[in-house]
Design an enzyme around this catalytic site. Structure first.
Site, PDB file in Angstrom:
ATOM      1  N   ALA A  66      20.904  69.057   5.375  1.00  0.00           N
ATOM      2  CA  ALA A  66      19.628  68.679   4.789  1.00  0.00           C
ATOM      3  C   ALA A  66      18.978  67.604   5.657  1.00  0.00           C
ATOM      4  O   ALA A  66      19.644  66.915   6.419  1.00  0.00           O
ATOM      5  CB  ALA A  66      19.838  68.154   3.380  1.00  0.00           C
ATOM      6  N   GLY A 109      23.892  70.983   3.511  1.00  0.00           N
ATOM      7  CA  GLY A 109      22.945  71.909   2.894  1.00  0.00           C
ATOM      8  C   GLY A 109      22.927  73.257   3.601  1.00  0.00           C
ATOM      9  O   GLY A 109      22.700  74.298   2.971  1.00  0.00           O
ATOM     10  N   GLU A 112      25.712  75.114   2.176  1.00  0.00           N
ATOM     11  CA  GLU A 112      25.349  75.561   0.822  1.00  0.00           C
ATOM     12  C   GLU A 112      24.422  76.771   0.878  1.00  0.00           C
ATOM     13  O   GLU A 112      24.557  77.711   0.095  1.00  0.00           O
ATOM     14  CB  GLU A 112      24.689  74.414   0.045  1.00  0.00           C
ATOM     15  CG  GLU A 112      25.707  73.346  -0.336  1.00  0.00           C
ATOM     16  CD  GLU A 112      25.092  72.106  -0.952  1.00  0.00           C
ATOM     17  OE1 GLU A 112      24.186  71.533  -0.308  1.00  0.00           O
ATOM     18  OE2 GLU A 112      25.506  71.708  -2.051  1.00  0.00           O
ATOM     19  N   GLU A 132      28.854  65.330   3.513  1.00  0.00           N
ATOM     20  CA  GLU A 132      28.131  64.431   2.594  1.00  0.00           C
ATOM     21  C   GLU A 132      28.923  63.188   2.225  1.00  0.00           C
ATOM     22  O   GLU A 132      28.380  62.095   2.090  1.00  0.00           O
ATOM     23  CB  GLU A 132      27.753  65.178   1.297  1.00  0.00           C
ATOM     24  CG  GLU A 132      26.593  66.155   1.437  1.00  0.00           C
ATOM     25  CD  GLU A 132      27.029  67.540   1.894  1.00  0.00           C
ATOM     26  OE1 GLU A 132      28.163  67.690   2.389  1.00  0.00           O
ATOM     27  OE2 GLU A 132      26.225  68.486   1.754  1.00  0.00           O
TER      28      GLU A 132
END
Lengths: 258, 257
Positions: A66, A109, A112, A132
């Site tokens: 992200a 991300g 994901e 993360e």
């Protein structure tokens, strides 16, 4: 289709290709990019010329995660009001097969997003990771949930706690990816595979995905009842007649998706 | 940019000189790091079609610099942090790597030579699995490669007795590919490297990839990987050049593309 800022879309035969297109940022995901992916996926899902959707990252990586810049100033209330992960929920509602073609970094991300795909074809140079924890946070777009359902609690905790990189071979061993191909041939092999799926009867594909997803989330009994209804439903299709007739007549079936 | 090695690219060949001649080119952590960096640079440099690792002065490389070793050293961690990353970088490199063994290759210096694709050895060169003489085991991938090269029995002998293998014996054992005389050493190494640098570089990389993966693939999976490798090779300019040259009855000129 609309023109997008952060993705590129192309239709190749009956395969729709969505390319993450921020190569200089290693395709780091910002909210606009996620919205664009969702809009493109939903449009392809409704487009009757499309049978399979392929998701690829341009440049050196599928996606390195992200966009951190977007999040440094966030607070719980701003996150609740923005409700950015609601967009991700819509990805899970796509009915057509989604094949992710991953290479390079598949982090945070990006990992994901890869886990939102139905199947993953991976270049041999790929590394997966949830880093993360190293930033004092944790995955928020399904990482702890989807990874755990895929590989079980033991390995999921290890990888989420350490942020350690997962090699392609280990990812294959644990069922995170479907197959490994040479980096040079990632797109070619993925499109070949997509082409194979595109020849299958689309309504079968759709209800198989629907039933398999049910298995992930409900009791065996409930899943069996659900499967049965979907099985019966396929007998209302022209493709069921075509498939069975072709079998009897010893010829190749030609499915219309009806 | 480098202090413990010298790195030059000339005529499509990357020359990597281990450059601590007064210490017989013994490894310190910085040299591990610099070898790794140089191999990485050569891997991504389109000009480079062959890499030569050799030693400055009398030795190829005498292994770990023992002046860095004390009783507080965690030997396992040194391997994980310094030698492992260097050897892995060499393993990942898809360009041909030649160890030009100009003098003794002992301990981790032997391991470094083993990690290369070719070993050409001077009359003054030799190999020595010295680890046993300080009560240690051959490391940095040494036994993995050595067993493949000379077989179980000879690998055990070389590692347990720790005797020096002179150049001519190394060639007989299949440990070295070619013996080059002392007088023609530089020209001989350059000629060998130039010959390899002129070959279809991408195909060489794909051959290395295939050979490296044989041990961890089933036969079925190997055949699939082979099909992918041949598809990639089939798309190269060098393949086309090879075909054209054959048709036109001339020598092919490969560009590595």
């Amino acid at each position: 289709m609309n023109s997008f800022d952060f993705i590129e879309t192309t239709l190749m035969g009956s395969t729709a290709v969505i390319e993450l297109n921020r190569p200089r940022q290693l395709n780091s995901l910002n909210t606009k990019m996620i919205s664009e992916i969702v809009v493109a996926m939903e449009a392809f899902d409704r487009d009757e010329n499309v049978r399979v959707i392929v998701l690829i990252g341009k440049g050196r990586a599928f996606s390195a995660g992200a966009d951190i810049d977007e999040m440094t100033e966030a607070n719980p209330i701003s996150l609740e009001l923005l409700n950015q992960f609601a967009e991700w929920d819509r990805l899970a509602l796509i009915k057509k097969p989604i094949i992710g073609a991953v290479h390079g970094f598949v982090f945070g991300g990006g990992f994901e997003l890869a886990l939102c795909c139905d199947l993953l074809i991976s270049a041999s140079n790929t590394e997966f990771s949830f880093p993360e924890v190293g930033l004092g946070v944790m995955p928020g777009a399904g990482g702890t949930q989807r990874l755990t359902k895929l590989v079980g609690r033991t390995k999921a905790l290890e990888w989420l706690w350490t942020g350690e990189r997962i090699s392609t071979e280990v990812a294959l061993e644990h069922g995170i990816i479907n197959k490994i191909v040479a980096p040079e041939l990632l797109v070619e092999e993925t499109l070949k595979f997509a082409g194979r799926l595109a020849k299958q009867p689309p309504l079968s594909m759709r209800l198989i995905k629907d039933s398999v997803n049910k298995a992930v989330d409900s009791s065996l009994y409930e899943g069996m009842q659900y499967e049965r209804k979907n099985f019966y439903l396929l007998f209302a299709t022209q493709d069921q007649k075509e498939g069975m007739n072709a079998f009897i007549e010893k010829r190749k079936p030609d499915y219309k998706g009806k | 940019m480098f202090e413990t090695i010298r790195y030059d690219v000339k005529d499509n060949i990357a020359w990597l000189y281990l450059n601590r001649p007064d210490k017989l080119n013994a490894f310190i952590a910085q040299m591990n790091r610099e070898v790794k960096e140089a191999i990485k640079a050569a891997s991504s440099d389109d000009q480079v079609r062959c890499i030569v690792i050799t030693g400055e002065g009398r030795a190829f490389c005498s292994g770990q610099d023992l002046s860095e070793v004390d009783e507080h050293m965690d030997h396992g961690q040194v391997l994980r942090d310094h030698y492992g990353p260097m050897i892995k970088q060499i393993r990942q490199c898809e360009k041909p790597i030649i160890a030009a063994v100009n003098g003794v290759a002992a301990g981790a210096g032997f391991s470094l030579a083993l990690a290369c694709d070719f070993r050409v050895v001077s009359e003054r060169g030799s190999f020595l699995n010295a680890f046993i003489h300080v009560g240690l085991i051959p490391d940095s991938g040494n036994l993995y490669y050595l067993t493949q090269l000379v077989g179980h029995s000879k690998a055990l002998e070389l590692s347990i007795l720790g005797e020096k293998v002179p150049a001519a014996v190394a060639v007989d054992l299949g440990l070295a590919n070619q013996l080059i005389s002392e007088e023609t050493w530089t020209e001989g190494v350059t000629a060998f490297a130039s010959r390899i640098a002129a070959l279809p570089t991408k195909a060489i990389g794909l051959i290395k990839r295939s050979i490296n993966s044989t041990s961890n693939l089933t036969f079925e999976d190997y055949l699939e990987q082979e099909a992918q490798g041949q598809r990639i090779a089939g798309l190269t300019n060098d393949h086309r050049e090879g075909l054209n040259a054959f048709m036109e009855k001339r020598k092919p000129v490969y560009t590595g593309q």
